[in-house]
Scaffold this active site. Structure first.
Site, PDB file in Angstrom:
ATOM      1  N   SER A 159     -19.706  27.482  73.562  1.00  0.00           N
ATOM      2  CA  SER A 159     -19.552  28.796  74.134  1.00  0.00           C
ATOM      3  C   SER A 159     -18.155  29.358  73.895  1.00  0.00           C
ATOM      4  CB  SER A 159     -19.899  28.737  75.624  1.00  0.00           C
ATOM      5  OG  SER A 159     -20.386  29.971  76.057  1.00  0.00           O
TER       6      SER A 159
ATOM      7  N   HIS B 137     -28.592  27.071  75.623  1.00  0.00           N
ATOM      8  CA  HIS B 137     -27.149  27.251  75.439  1.00  0.00           C
ATOM      9  C   HIS B 137     -26.424  25.909  75.433  1.00  0.00           C
ATOM     10  CE1 HIS B 137     -23.386  29.530  75.823  1.00  0.00           C
ATOM     11  NE2 HIS B 137     -23.015  28.699  76.784  1.00  0.00           N
TER      12      HIS B 137
ATOM     13  N   ASP C 253     -31.097  30.279  73.360  1.00  0.00           N
ATOM     14  CA  ASP C 253     -29.943  30.853  74.057  1.00  0.00           C
ATOM     15  C   ASP C 253     -29.804  32.320  73.687  1.00  0.00           C
ATOM     16  OD1 ASP C 253     -27.496  31.246  75.381  1.00  0.00           O
ATOM     17  OD2 ASP C 253     -26.351  30.581  73.637  1.00  0.00           O
TER      18      ASP C 253
END
Length: 613
Positions: free
Chosen positions: A173, A435, A373
């Site tokens: 991320s 994710h 995601d």
């Protein structure tokens, strides 16, 4: 009489310094509440000061590898946010343990510590167990990288036996911004180092999952992903409304192509989530669109393990076991709104601009994505690759006009994803993953890691996984349970007695410790009282549901109140108390004869002493 008084005065003066100077033994984790039965894994944890004037300390949790394959490796793991704790990675993704409940750990089959030492770091300062005075949160990516170099310098001084390992920096991320900046800072540091007096760090590769790397490609991908996954029907009235927001976003990107954060673009994601709610006012989970969540959380309550992670890390026994400094007066929170709202990166360029030079310098980079995601989706990642120029080509070109094929990956007979490679860059798309890919697919993610690190298990044994690309069986990696093999298990037994006594030694100076123990205890109380006076104030954070999606992300699960100044809830900690289990401590795979001959491990005794998540 005078001599005795002077001697006492001298010891009282130097005792705070002795107490403040730590060795590896001070970081040794002797027991871990709720750990599975059997010998405890070899680990160290605690704080390292990186900003003395502002009481800035970074927290780390380190696991020694279970087995050594063909060379020594260390993987540094960072979560994102900015301001989200890397304990997410430690306890929900790649670490050796996962939580069954608030008190009980179990082994993670597929953890990344099988053939690599793992170093989890809560950063920037103020994140997770890390702390700093609240007027001293960081703002820019180069500031973050500079502090991380300070951390590594001090960490390797404590643990010199790891300094010549092959280093891989991994994360997910918003760590997609942090990791390239840290890599660049390491290279700049290495240029200034005289290898005779200080080691150059062997940076081998970067591993970024569902990364926030190129906002200019990632922001416009929200709507394309919504079409691809069927969240929004292309050509519908909703699609036309969303096109208006998309146009505004694209114009803002054109006006500020180097911006890391663009609030007008976040409106596209907000609108997708709010306009696709079902009759029960449940929205798509932005981290895994196969799931739904109550609005406006839309994934903030995910993954389900969080319900156990927070109380576990706030338990008194765990806080004590992980050597948390008394200066850390607030309980662990997954994400700090104060850190996230301050870390604007307003004067930083997106990390995608650093990737070409890193690739051309010989650093290998692996980008991987879970296909479900939304917030850092694979379409944006693929677009950044397609538009990036490095090593004499653009995207995955192998020659002008010819692109590397997308090769089909199967794992134990099931479709697992796509592999693509060219000129030091590898891309892996995981099927049916969120994710947090290692959360969903720990064994597949470990298989990916081992191949990227070029692990050779010929000297280890074990049951290899059946992993194939385009039907071709890949070199063997072992991603089975623990221990990895009967040979390794026998080796561990042989090591127990050899390493047991070292667990409590202090850099080979146990005798000296006995002599000065009384003085250092006295000095500790003086030092502790002084340090406690260097506290810090709190900053109020926004309620969940207010502000932009990324602001909500940075405030994610951090509580309605102040995360940096809130004291421990005494009754909660007492309720969550779980007896610490004293276990036999041992390390697996210490033998230097299994190391790469070009990277011999020093025999320093200190080793044995002691916005997006």
């Amino acid at each position: 009489m005078t001599m005795s008084f002077c001697a006492l005065l001298f010891f009282l003066i130097i005792s705070p310094t002795l107490a403040a100077t730590k060795s590896a033994a001070d970081y040794y984790v002797r027991s871990l509440p709720g750990a599975p039965e059997g010998p405890l894994l070899k680990m160290h944890a605690g704080h390292i000061e990186v900003d003395a004037p502002n009481n800035g300390n970074l927290f780390f949790w380190h696991y020694q590898n279970r087995h050594i394959a063909n060379r020594q490796r260390t993987v540094i793991w960072l979560n994102g946010g900015p301001g989200c704790s890397s304990m997410d990675g430690a306890l929900m993704e790649i670490g050796p343990y996962r939580l069954k409940d608030n008190h009980t750990l179990e082994y993670n089959n597929g953890s990344w510590d099988e053939f690599a030492n793992l170093l989890f770091v809560d950063q920037p300062v103020g994140t997770g167990f890390s702390y700093v005075n609240t007027n001293s949160y960081l703002h820019e990516l180069d500031e973050m990288a500079a502090q991380f170099i300070i951390f590594l310098e001090k960490w390797f001084q404590l643990f010199p036996e790891y300094e010549r390992d092959d280093i891989y920096i991994a994360g997910e991320s918003y760590a997609g911004q942090h990791i390239p900046y840290i890599a660049k800072a390491i290279q700049e540091r290495n240029k200034k180092v005289d290898d005779k007096n200080s080691a150059r760090w062997n940076l081998r590769g970067l591993v970024i999952g569902n990364g926030w790397i190129s906002p200019a490609q990632q922001y416009p991908s929200y709507l394309n992903f919504a079409y691809t996954e069927g969240l929004v029907k292309e050509g519908s009235s909703l699609a036309k409304d969303l096109d208006v927001y998309q146009s505004v976003c694209e114009s803002k990107i054109s006006a500020a192509p180097n911006a890391v954060n663009i609030k007008d673009c976040e409106s596209v994601l907000q609108q997708i989530l709010s306009r696709t709610m079902d009759s029960e006012r449940k929205c798509y989970n932005m981290y895994d669109v196969r799931l739904r969540d109550v609005y406006p959380s839309c994934g903030m309550n995910w993954p389900s393990d969080l319900v156990s992670v927070k109380p576990y890390l706030q338990s008194r026994d765990v806080v004590r076991a992980l050597n948390i400094n008394p200066d850390k007066k607030s309980g662990w929170e997954e994400c700090s709104g104060a850190v996230g709202s301050t870390f604007t990166a307003a004067n930083s360029v997106p990390s995608v601009q650093l990737l070409p030079e890193l690739l051309e310098s010989g650093v290998r980079i692996l980008l991987f994505s879970g296909d479900k995601d939304l917030i850092c989706n694979h379409i944006g990642t693929e677009q950044l690759i397609n538009n990036m120029k490095w090593n004499g080509g653009i995207g995955f070109e192998t020659s002008p006009g010819v692109w590397a094929p997308r090769r089909h990956w199967t794992f134990e007979g099931e479709p697992a994803g796509i592999y693509q490679y060219a000129r030091n860059l590898t891309y892996v798309l995981f099927y049916n993953a969120s994710h947090m890919v290692p959360y969903d697919l720990p064994r597949q993610s470990r298989d990916m890691l081992d191949r990227f690190m070029r692990v050779d298990i010929a000297n280890i044994g074990g049951q290899p996984a059946d992993s194939r690309i385009d039907g071709e069986k890949l070199p063997q990696t072992s991603v089975g349970g623990h221990p990895n093999s009967t040979a390794a298990e026998q080796q561990a037994k042989e090591k127990i007695k050899e390493t047991e006594w070292k667990a409590y030694a202090k850099s080979g100076e146990a005798a000296l410790i006995v002599v000065i123990i009384g003085v250092t205890v006295w000095g500790f109380f003086i030092w502790r009282s002084r340090r406690r006076n260097r506290g810090y104030e709190g900053v109020y954070q926004k309620e969940l549901g207010s502000g932009s999606i990324l602001e909500r992300f940075q405030n994610k699960r951090s509580g309605a109140g102040d995360v940096e100044a809130g004291d421990f809830d005494e009754s909660e900690l007492d309720t969550l108390h779980s007896p610490g289990l004293e276990r036999e401590n041992y390390a697996v795979g210490d033998d230097s004869d299994e190391d790469d001959p070009n990277h011999p491990r020093p025999t320093a005794s200190s080793r044995e002493d002691g916005t997006h998540p």
